[in-house]
Motif scaffolding. Sequence first.
Motif, PDB file in Angstrom:
ATOM      1  N   UNK A  82       4.817  29.364  57.673  1.00 49.66           N
ATOM      2  CA  UNK A  82       3.774  30.142  56.933  1.00 49.66           C
ATOM      3  C   UNK A  82       3.207  29.510  55.610  1.00 49.66           C
TER       4      UNK A  82
ATOM      5  N   UNK B 260       0.630  30.222  61.654  1.00 48.50           N
ATOM      6  CA  UNK B 260       1.114  30.481  60.314  1.00 48.50           C
ATOM      7  C   UNK B 260       1.716  31.980  60.247  1.00 48.50           C
TER       8      UNK B 260
ATOM      9  N   UNK C 145      12.305  30.203  60.420  1.00 50.64           N
ATOM     10  CA  UNK C 145      13.266  31.437  60.635  1.00 50.64           C
ATOM     11  C   UNK C 145      12.249  32.743  60.018  1.00 50.64           C
ATOM     12  N   UNK C 146      11.958  32.375  58.765  1.00 53.53           N
ATOM     13  CA  UNK C 146      11.290  33.678  57.993  1.00 53.53           C
ATOM     14  C   UNK C 146       9.932  33.996  58.043  1.00 53.53           C
ATOM     15  N   UNK C 147       9.197  33.663  59.333  1.00 55.48           N
ATOM     16  CA  UNK C 147       7.679  33.828  59.585  1.00 55.48           C
ATOM     17  C   UNK C 147       7.570  35.147  59.221  1.00 55.48           C
TER      18      UNK C 147
ATOM     19  N   UNK D 179       9.667  37.330  63.248  1.00 49.81           N
ATOM     20  CA  UNK D 179      10.261  36.145  62.626  1.00 49.81           C
ATOM     21  C   UNK D 179      11.091  35.337  63.800  1.00 49.81           C
TER      22      UNK D 179
ATOM     23  N   UNK E 262      13.831  34.583  64.828  1.00 47.44           N
ATOM     24  CA  UNK E 262      14.860  35.359  65.859  1.00 47.44           C
ATOM     25  C   UNK E 262      14.098  36.159  66.886  1.00 47.44           C
TER      26      UNK E 262
ATOM     27  N   UNK F  16      15.214  28.355  55.098  1.00 45.38           N
ATOM     28  CA  UNK F  16      15.684  27.982  53.708  1.00 45.38           C
ATOM     29  C   UNK F  16      17.138  28.345  53.606  1.00 45.38           C
TER      30      UNK F  16
ATOM     31  N   UNK G 181      23.315  33.282  60.140  1.00 48.60           N
ATOM     32  CA  UNK G 181      21.860  32.824  60.866  1.00 48.60           C
ATOM     33  C   UNK G 181      22.078  31.969  61.979  1.00 48.60           C
TER      34      UNK G 181
ATOM     35  N   UNK H  90      23.816  33.437  64.947  1.00 47.34           N
ATOM     36  CA  UNK H  90      22.944  34.248  65.518  1.00 47.34           C
ATOM     37  C   UNK H  90      21.749  33.205  66.634  1.00 47.34           C
TER      38      UNK H  90
ATOM     39  N   UNK I 272      10.930  33.115  46.796  1.00 42.91           N
ATOM     40  CA  UNK I 272      11.220  32.285  48.199  1.00 42.91           C
ATOM     41  C   UNK I 272       9.846  31.741  48.445  1.00 42.91           C
TER      42      UNK I 272
ATOM     43  N   UNK J 116      11.486  23.179  47.526  1.00 43.95           N
ATOM     44  CA  UNK J 116      11.697  22.265  48.873  1.00 43.95           C
ATOM     45  C   UNK J 116      10.892  21.019  48.898  1.00 43.95           C
TER      46      UNK J 116
ATOM     47  N   UNK K 189      17.988  30.811  46.045  1.00 43.41           N
ATOM     48  CA  UNK K 189      18.788  31.568  47.136  1.00 43.41           C
ATOM     49  C   UNK K 189      19.538  32.695  46.645  1.00 43.41           C
TER      50      UNK K 189
ATOM     51  N   UNK L 150      16.475  40.226  58.850  1.00 39.92           N
ATOM     52  CA  UNK L 150      16.334  39.212  59.832  1.00 39.92           C
ATOM     53  C   UNK L 150      17.325  39.480  61.066  1.00 39.92           C
ATOM     54  N   UNK L 151      18.709  39.957  60.356  1.00 40.76           N
ATOM     55  CA  UNK L 151      19.520  40.242  61.538  1.00 40.76           C
ATOM     56  C   UNK L 151      19.984  41.658  61.707  1.00 40.76           C
TER      57      UNK L 151
END
Lengths: 216, 987
Positions: A11, A36, A57-59, A63, A65, A85, A91, A94, B792, B800, B838, B851-852
Motif C-alpha cells: 500500500x 495497493x 503482510x500489512x495490506x 491482509x 495472511x 515490517x 508472523x 503463521x 507505521x 525503511x 515497531x 493480523x493473527x
Amino acid sequence: MTDIRILIADDHPIFRHGLRQIIERAPQLVVVDEAEDGETAWQKLRKSDADIALLDVELPGKDGFELAGAIREQRLKMAVIFLTMHKDEHFLNRALDLDVKGYVVKDSALVEIVQCIRAVAAGQEYVSPQLTGFLLNRSRRATQLAAAKPQVAALTDVERRVLKLVAEYKSSKEIAAELCLSVRTIEHHRARIGQRLELEGHHAVLKFALEHRSEL
Amino acid sequence: MLLAPMARPAALLALALLAFPAHAQYRLDHWTADNGLPQNSVREILQTRDGYLWITTFDGLVRFDGVRFTVFNRGNSPELPSSRFVSLFEDGDGGLWAALETGEVGLRQRGRFTVYRPPQGRINPFLFDDGHSRPAVHYWRAPASVPGLVARSSLEAYRLLDGRFRRDPDLDVTIPALALPFDSSPDIQHGSKVIDGEQWTVFASRVERRSRKGAIRVYSKDTGLPGDRPTLVCGKGGPVQLTSVDAAGRLWLTELATMKSELLSRQPPDGMLAVGSLVDGEGNIWVNTVGDGLYRARRNAVAAFGRATGLPFGEMYTVLERKDGSLWIGTSGNGLYRMKDGVFTLQAGAGDEAFVVAGGRANNLHEDRAGDLWVNGYWRVSDGRLVRDPATVGYHPGGGFAMAEDGAGARFTGTADGVLRTQDGVTTHLTTRDGLAANETKVIIEDGRGGLWIGATGGITHYREGRLTAWTVKDGVPGDTVRALHLDGDGALWIGTYDSGLGRFKDGRFTRYTTHDGLFDNGVFQILDDGLGWFWMSCNRGIHRVRKKELDDFAAGRIRSVTSYAYNKSDGMPSAECNGGRWPAGVKTRDGKLWFPTMGGLAMVDPRTVRTNREPPPVVIEAMRVDRQSVDAEAWENAVHGGSGAAPIRVDPGQDNLEIEYTALSFINSENQRFRYKLEGADRDWVDAGTRRTAYYSRVPPGSYRFRVIAANADGVWNSTGASLPITVIPHFTRTWWFQALAVLSFAGVIAGAWAYRVSQLRRVQAAQQEFARELIRSQEHERKRIAAELHDSLGQNLLIVKNRAQIGQIAVQDDPALVEQFQSIASSVADSLDEVRNISQNLRPYHLDRLGLTKALEVMIENVAKTTSTRLRAELVPLDDLFSKEDAITLYRVVQEGLNNVVKHSGASEAVVSVERATDSVTVTIRDDGRGLPPDAASRHHGFGLAGMAERARMLGAVLSVDSAEGRGTRVAVRIRLPIARQESA
C-alpha cells in the motif's frame, strides 16, 4: 529461460515503485501488475497468471495472511512471498503454516528481493537471514516434540492434516468441508488422534494441537 | 590620547575585517510539532481569499490563523481515503481543492470533502489552474522502462470538465532529468509546477522557467542567485521571489524582478525546503520544509549594529551626530568610535584619562557651536587628542554627564555635583544652594530662547540669564529619576524618567503618563520626535512609540489612554535593554533615522519604513459548542453562510453552556490581535476579550440573539464590522403557558412530576457520565490505533526506504571501505530507529490482534509479560477468533492486559493463570493468582489497582467484572461475556 512474472501488492506507493524498479532491473524478472490494497490484490490474483505474488503482510482490506490463505484454498498456482515490517516469530510461523515460500523483512527488501524471487521461482524457500533464528526455534521444537511424543510420527497423513486444521481453530464442521469428508469421520479422526497421542480430556486434542501448531 | 587613523593600523585592520558582514534584518518565527504544527513535513502552503493559510501534511489538511492549527483528516472527515495531502488549489469561486499522495482530489465545501478518484495507477498529483480558474491536475508519469539513472519524464494533465477529471494532453508537460525514487543524481529534480501557463521546474541548483511559447529562463548561481537549493516564493499571481542557500549555509531571498538578494537567515531550516513557499497578503514570507516545520519571515523594524556587525563587544552608552554628518558612539569600557556604513573605527581607547575618571564609560558626548567635540564634559578633542579644559580642574572628579550652551555663549557642564558654567576660561559652580532642583545632573538642553532646561535626579531646573527656577516631584515632575528632556515645537517640555513614566510640562501644568495610561513601560531614557507624528522612547525592555497627538489629547483630557507600540529583540534589536542616564541616550540623524544605544550595540529605526498595519483583519467565527458538543454541521453551515436570512443556531432547553470560537486573520504578530464580542440581546456593552479567542456564555435566557465579534490587528486597527452569528434559545417547557396552567390545576401532580423528572434527570446524568467514560476509552483506542498506523505508515516506511537506500549504497561503493562503513553505520542506526518505531507502535496497538486474531494476540501478550516477571504465567485459552468485533476484541485484550499488569505489579504472586472458557452462550475470562490479595474495600469499590478501568471496559462488552479476593489468599478477577444469539455455539 522464460520470464518470471510477478505481482506486487503493497500500500505504500514509494516503496512499491522502488521495489518495482529493483525487480525490473534484474534480467527475466517482470512485474505484471500492482495492487495497493488487499481487495484489489485478490481481484487481480484470481485472474492473474503471475508466478509469484509479492504481498505486504500489512495490506489494508484483506491482509497478507488472508490472501495467502485464499490462494491456498483456491489452489491458485502462484507462489507467495511475504514482505513485512515486523520481525516477528509468530508472523513467520503463521506464514509458513500457510505455505508461504518466501518471507522478507522490509528492512532489507530491496537488497534481498531479487535473490528471494529467484530462489522461490526455483522451487526453494527463502527467509530473510535476520529471521533464521526463528526457523531454528521452529525446528528445535519439532525435534523436541518428536522426542516427547514419538507417536506423532505414527499419525496418518489424514490425521495429521486434521490435527493441523484443529490447530487453526477450525470446527469439525469446517474441517469436514475443507477435506470433503463427513463430520462424523472427522470426529472419528479426532478421537483416534487422542488415543494415539495418549491425550485425555475434553479439549485435550485442541490444546495439544495449539501448543504444537508450528511443529506439525 | 586620541588615535590618529594611521597610528594603529593593526587595530583598524582587524576591525575593518570584522565589520559588517551581511546580516539578516529578518525576524523568523518557527512552528514545529512542538508548538502546535500537526506534522513537521509541510508539502504545500496556500492563502485562500478569506485570509486563512492552508498547508498540506501527511497527517491531514491544516488550516492556520496565525495562532491555531485546525486539522482536517480521516479522524474528522471519514469521507477521505487517506490523510496524506500533498497539493492545494483555490478555484475562481473560492472552492479549496486538495490532492492526496495517492492521486485523489478533494473539494472542500461546507465543511466536507467531495472526493474525485484518480485515473488508474496515477499518483503524486500537482494541482494547478487550467487557465479558467478551474482545477487541473498533473500526475507524475513514471517512465515505462528504465534506460538509466536519469530519464525524461512527463506530467500527464487532467482537467475538471462536467464534474469529472478528464484527460487533456494540451496541458501535459515534460520534465527533463527526472530522478528515480531510489537513485540519486546531482541534478535531482525537486518538483515542477505550472503557474499561470508557465512551467517552473525546481532542480537542486537551478530553477527553470518555461514560458507558454517555450522560452526557457534559468535562475542559478550563474545568473545571480546567491546559492543552491532554490525554492519558489509565490504571491497571489505566481512566483515573485526565490530562496536559496549559499555555501556558508545561509538562506537568501532574491527578488525575481530585480534579482536583488538579501539575507533571510544566517541558519537555514533543518529540513529540506519544499518546492514552493508563500508570500502572504501582508508581506510575510512563509517557508515550508519537509522535516523542519513552518517558518515565517518578516523584515525587522529595527536594525542592529555592533555585535551583529562583527564588533567584539556591544555595550554602548552615548550616540551623537556631528555637524559633518559623522556618527560618534561612546561605549562602556571600549572607548570612543566613529561609525560609517556599519564599520566602527576606534577614535580613542578606554585607557584615556577622559574615560578612566568615569570608570571606563563614555558618559557624555557634545559638539559645541564652534564645532568642537567634548567628551565626558571636561575634555575637548583637539588635533586628534583629548585635551582637558583647565577651567574644569578642581571640580567633581568623575567628569560630566551633560553639556549645553546658553544664549550668551557660556558652556554648561552637568556633573554628579551640580552644574559648571564656563565662559572665557572662568568657571562658576551652580548647586542646589543657588537654586538647582538637584545636583546629580543627567541632562541639559537648550530652551530655544537663550535659556536651558536642566534635568537631575531630584527635579528639573530652568536657567535663564542667571535666574534659576526649580520644580520637583511635589510640583508635579513625574519622578525623581529624571533621565531625558525634550522640547517640542509647541513649547511643551517632555520629561523622561528611569522608572516613573513620562511627563509633560506646559503652561505651568504637569501631565504624567505611566503604564496605567497605556505607556508601554515606565522607563523613558530618551525621547525622540521622528517628525512623522510619533515620539520614540527607550527603556530596559526595548523601544516604544506613541503618537504625539494622543499624548496631547490625553493631556487635554480628550482621551483616557494612549496606545504604545513596542519593539524588542524579536523585532531585530541587538538587545532589548537600552542605556540611559548618559547624554545623548539616542539621536535622530539628519537622514531621519533614529539611533539608540543598548547593551548589545546600536539599535536603528528608520521611522519611514516602520509601517502600521492599517488593514483591518478579516474576522471569522469558527465553531460553536453547546454543552461541549459541536453544533450539527448542517445547522452550522446554514447559520454561517445563510447571509441576512440565516437560520439561527438553536439552543434547546436545558443546554446551559455556550462556547463560541472566533479568530482574526492577520499574520503580523497574530498572537497580539485583540477581540471584543457581545451577544446582542443579552450584553449591553462589548466584552473586551483581549487576545482570547473563545467566548463563553452560560444560562442564557430564552430569546433571539446575535453574537457579534470584532477584532483589531496587532497594530490596533479594528475591523468594526466583524462577524456575527444568529442564535435562538428555546424556552424551557416550564416557561410556557400550558405548563403554568397545569401547575395551577394540579399542584400535587406537578410535585410528583417534578420529582419523577428529577430522578430521571439524575439517571440521565449518570448514564451520560458512563457513556462519557466509555467514549473516552473508545476514542483513546481509536487514537492509539491511528497513531500506531501513522507511525507505521509514515515514519516507519520512510525509515525503511532510508535503510534500503543505505544498503544499496553499500553495495554500490563496495570498493571504498570508508564509505562502506559509513553506509553500514547509517543502516544500523536506522535499524535501531525502526525497532523503536515497531516497539512504540506495538505498545499502542498490538498488531498481532489485527493480523493473527484475539487468541494469538493474548498468547503473545502473556508470553511477553512472562519474560519480564518472576511470576509464572500460564495460559489456558480456547479459540475466540471471530467471536468478537474488532472493537470488542481490543477491549477484551485490554482487560486481560490490565489484569495481568495488576498481578505483576501488585500481587507478589508466584503463579498466575489466565484462562478463557467458552460455554454455549458466553465466554468467561479469568485471571487468578496466588498473591497477597486485595484490601477489602478495593474489591468492593473497584477503586485503584486499575479495577475501575477494567470494570468500565467490561461494561463496554456488556459484561460484569467480578472480583473475588481475600487478603493473603490471592485474587480472582473474572469477566463473563454473554454472546449474541448469532454467535452462540451450536451444539
